[in-house]
Design a protein around this motif. Structure first.
Motif: not given
Length: 110
Positions: A1-7, A31-41, A50-58
């Motif tokens: 599954m593709p991975r994304f980084v969100i800053f 919870a919000s990622a799972e609600a739309v079909g993604a997975r927080l890594e 940036a204050d932070g980053m999220v690595i996500l599988e979607a």
């Protein structure tokens, strides 16, 4: 599954609320990622632009955008940037396509 980084970067108001009422932001993002079909890594905090980053599988860019826009729609963040990540095998595929495209591309004025 593709991975994304969100800053992301919070607003000053959001930081103020977090100082007054610290909470588990990782659980909220998960919870919000799972609600739309993604997975927080992972969710990491940092200092700097940036204050932070999220690595996500979607499953696709639209789902990753939905995760990003969920945060944006609350007014809690002042900036967001979403980027798809590529592993070495995916990069090799991209480079192969670049070779194919470059074989027929003509630069302006040539």
């Amino acid at each position: 599954m593709p991975r994304f980084v969100i800053f992301f970067a919070y607003t000053g108001e959001t930081w103020g609320r977090m100082v007054d009422q610290p909470g588990d932001r990782t659980a909220a993002v998960r919870a919000s990622a799972e609600a739309v079909g993604a997975r927080l890594e992972a969710l990491y905090w940092m200092l700097g632009e940036a204050d932070g980053m999220v690595i996500l599988e979607a499953p696709d860019a639209q789902t990753a955008a939905a995760v990003t826009l969920t945060s944006a729609s609350t007014g809690a963040v002042r900036s967001l940037g979403t980027h798809q990540l590529f592993d070495q095998d995916e990069l090799q595929t991209v480079l192969g396509k670049v070779r194919d495209g470059r074989a027929v591309f003509r630069a302006p004025g040539t």
